[in-house]
Motif scaffolding. Sequence first.
Motif, PDB file in Angstrom:
ATOM      1  N   LYS A  76     -26.230  -3.286  -8.009  1.00 49.00           N
ATOM      2  CA  LYS A  76     -25.518  -4.316  -8.529  1.00 49.00           C
ATOM      3  C   LYS A  76     -25.792  -5.688  -8.029  1.00 49.00           C
ATOM      4  O   LYS A  76     -25.966  -6.152  -6.906  1.00 49.00           O
ATOM      5  CB  LYS A  76     -24.128  -4.061  -8.172  1.00 49.00           C
ATOM      6  N   LYS A  77     -26.020  -6.487  -8.924  1.00 46.25           N
ATOM      7  CA  LYS A  77     -26.347  -7.961  -8.845  1.00 46.25           C
ATOM      8  C   LYS A  77     -25.423  -8.573  -8.378  1.00 46.25           C
ATOM      9  O   LYS A  77     -24.165  -8.713  -8.822  1.00 46.25           O
ATOM     10  CB  LYS A  77     -27.094  -8.687 -10.088  1.00 46.25           C
ATOM     11  N   ILE A  78     -25.441  -9.160  -7.039  1.00 50.07           N
ATOM     12  CA  ILE A  78     -24.326  -9.950  -6.327  1.00 50.07           C
ATOM     13  C   ILE A  78     -24.473 -11.460  -6.497  1.00 50.07           C
ATOM     14  O   ILE A  78     -25.842 -12.020  -6.303  1.00 50.07           O
ATOM     15  CB  ILE A  78     -24.308  -9.836  -4.781  1.00 50.07           C
ATOM     16  N   LYS A  79     -23.450 -12.311  -6.841  1.00 56.64           N
ATOM     17  CA  LYS A  79     -23.560 -13.523  -6.998  1.00 56.64           C
ATOM     18  C   LYS A  79     -22.918 -14.401  -5.810  1.00 56.64           C
ATOM     19  O   LYS A  79     -21.665 -13.803  -5.575  1.00 56.64           O
ATOM     20  CB  LYS A  79     -23.043 -14.008  -8.423  1.00 56.64           C
ATOM     21  N   ILE A  80     -23.844 -15.240  -5.068  1.00 60.78           N
ATOM     22  CA  ILE A  80     -23.080 -15.943  -3.679  1.00 60.78           C
ATOM     23  C   ILE A  80     -22.874 -17.364  -4.002  1.00 60.78           C
ATOM     24  O   ILE A  80     -23.755 -17.965  -4.376  1.00 60.78           O
ATOM     25  CB  ILE A  80     -24.026 -15.534  -2.667  1.00 60.78           C
ATOM     26  N   CYS A  81     -21.911 -17.990  -3.616  1.00 59.34           N
ATOM     27  CA  CYS A  81     -21.572 -19.475  -3.745  1.00 59.34           C
ATOM     28  C   CYS A  81     -21.673 -19.947  -2.139  1.00 59.34           C
ATOM     29  O   CYS A  81     -20.763 -19.224  -1.458  1.00 59.34           O
ATOM     30  CB  CYS A  81     -20.590 -19.690  -4.318  1.00 59.34           C
ATOM     31  N   ALA A  82     -22.489 -20.821  -1.911  1.00 63.62           N
ATOM     32  CA  ALA A  82     -22.267 -21.590  -0.327  1.00 63.62           C
ATOM     33  C   ALA A  82     -21.474 -22.729  -0.410  1.00 63.62           C
ATOM     34  O   ALA A  82     -21.611 -23.642  -1.245  1.00 63.62           O
ATOM     35  CB  ALA A  82     -23.556 -21.548  -0.098  1.00 63.62           C
ATOM     36  N   LEU A  83     -20.549 -22.800   0.593  1.00 62.48           N
ATOM     37  CA  LEU A  83     -19.838 -24.229   0.854  1.00 62.48           C
ATOM     38  C   LEU A  83     -20.366 -24.492   2.111  1.00 62.48           C
ATOM     39  O   LEU A  83     -19.988 -24.217   3.042  1.00 62.48           O
ATOM     40  CB  LEU A  83     -18.349 -23.577   0.853  1.00 62.48           C
ATOM     41  N   VAL A  84     -20.895 -25.547   2.126  1.00 63.02           N
ATOM     42  CA  VAL A  84     -21.710 -26.174   3.382  1.00 63.02           C
ATOM     43  C   VAL A  84     -21.958 -27.423   3.306  1.00 63.02           C
ATOM     44  O   VAL A  84     -21.817 -28.392   2.435  1.00 63.02           O
ATOM     45  CB  VAL A  84     -23.526 -25.399   3.291  1.00 63.02           C
ATOM     46  N   GLY A  85     -22.296 -27.824   4.584  1.00 61.16           N
ATOM     47  CA  GLY A  85     -22.827 -29.398   4.875  1.00 61.16           C
ATOM     48  C   GLY A  85     -24.134 -29.608   4.656  1.00 61.16           C
ATOM     49  O   GLY A  85     -24.925 -28.670   4.241  1.00 61.16           O
ATOM     50  N   LYS A  86     -24.396 -30.738   5.278  1.00 67.11           N
ATOM     51  CA  LYS A  86     -25.985 -31.240   4.926  1.00 67.11           C
ATOM     52  C   LYS A  86     -26.882 -30.341   5.915  1.00 67.11           C
ATOM     53  O   LYS A  86     -28.036 -30.288   5.725  1.00 67.11           O
ATOM     54  CB  LYS A  86     -26.295 -32.738   5.326  1.00 67.11           C
ATOM     55  N   GLU A  87     -26.213 -29.755   6.985  1.00 70.41           N
ATOM     56  CA  GLU A  87     -27.308 -29.088   7.952  1.00 70.41           C
ATOM     57  C   GLU A  87     -27.524 -27.783   7.298  1.00 70.41           C
ATOM     58  O   GLU A  87     -28.711 -27.215   7.974  1.00 70.41           O
ATOM     59  CB  GLU A  87     -26.265 -28.321   9.084  1.00 70.41           C
ATOM     60  N   LEU A  88     -26.928 -27.238   6.301  1.00 75.32           N
ATOM     61  CA  LEU A  88     -27.490 -25.736   5.767  1.00 75.32           C
ATOM     62  C   LEU A  88     -27.881 -26.088   4.217  1.00 75.32           C
ATOM     63  O   LEU A  88     -28.102 -25.087   3.509  1.00 75.32           O
ATOM     64  CB  LEU A  88     -26.286 -24.829   5.983  1.00 75.32           C
ATOM     65  N   GLU A  89     -27.726 -27.260   3.708  1.00 76.57           N
ATOM     66  CA  GLU A  89     -28.070 -27.454   2.275  1.00 76.57           C
ATOM     67  C   GLU A  89     -29.477 -26.951   1.997  1.00 76.57           C
ATOM     68  O   GLU A  89     -29.463 -26.191   0.969  1.00 76.57           O
ATOM     69  CB  GLU A  89     -27.796 -28.955   1.825  1.00 76.57           C
ATOM     70  N   GLU A  90     -30.398 -27.065   2.596  1.00 71.93           N
ATOM     71  CA  GLU A  90     -31.697 -26.698   2.155  1.00 71.93           C
ATOM     72  C   GLU A  90     -31.825 -25.219   2.344  1.00 71.93           C
ATOM     73  O   GLU A  90     -32.321 -24.500   1.279  1.00 71.93           O
ATOM     74  CB  GLU A  90     -32.668 -27.231   3.237  1.00 71.93           C
ATOM     75  N   GLN A  91     -31.433 -24.650   3.455  1.00 66.88           N
ATOM     76  CA  GLN A  91     -31.513 -23.101   3.400  1.00 66.88           C
ATOM     77  C   GLN A  91     -30.627 -22.419   2.524  1.00 66.88           C
ATOM     78  O   GLN A  91     -31.050 -21.156   1.657  1.00 66.88           O
ATOM     79  CB  GLN A  91     -30.834 -22.672   4.770  1.00 66.88           C
ATOM     80  N   ALA A  92     -29.455 -22.888   2.200  1.00 65.41           N
ATOM     81  CA  ALA A  92     -28.520 -22.450   1.128  1.00 65.41           C
ATOM     82  C   ALA A  92     -29.037 -22.400  -0.369  1.00 65.41           C
ATOM     83  O   ALA A  92     -28.305 -21.963  -1.134  1.00 65.41           O
ATOM     84  CB  ALA A  92     -26.991 -23.206   1.122  1.00 65.41           C
TER      85      ALA A  92
END
Length: 217
Positions: free
Chosen positions: A56-72
């Motif tokens: 099943k295709k899982i959709k993920i939303c990230a709620l992050v600050g600048k520290e993780l923005e690139e990784q997210a």
Amino acid sequence: MDKEKLLEALETLKEKSPKRNFTQKVDLILNLRNINIKNPEENVDVFVTLPNQPGKKIKICALVGKELEEQAKIFDKIIRKDEFAKYQDNKKELSKLASEFDYFVAQANLMTDVAKIFGRTLGPKNKMPNPKSGAVVMPTSNLPELKNKLERSVRLKTKNEPILKTYVGNEKMNDEEIIGNIIAVHDSVAKILPQGESNIKDITLKLTMSAPVKVEK
């Protein structure tokens, strides 16, 4: 669990189910017994990481600050801390978010803001970032590893009845993969039940649009 009995049930399920013009999910139903679901200590709420991707295709939303923005950027959507304000009291956008995404990942040091702005909508839908699934992360977390884990994770939760339901694959997967996922769910649930496997009354399999097939003990 008896793998041969599982295989028999899976083969019976496929044989008796008419072909559909879409790929059906394989659902697992665990009926529990001698469990008081009104007792918080006996309620089940567990995330299980399956050994095989359930399809099943899982959709993920990230709620992050600048520290993780690139990784997210590996996730389907990023909402940065400086964008949180536009969701404040915006019921339409919040409802749209909750419907579109399966998981929400949040940076641990932002959880107060996440709870304040997103909690009223995500909470009732059981979609708040949950430490049990690993979705509350530190600024130094490995997000690709988390993404892989969430894509193979399912949540089982008792509600008004002593029954647990989840999907464990789809009909295009081979039997060994599906059985591996079933055993992973069964063993994880049995491990947290008060009386272990004795609390599992019976096990049933079904496809999306099929009649259920009980697994013989």
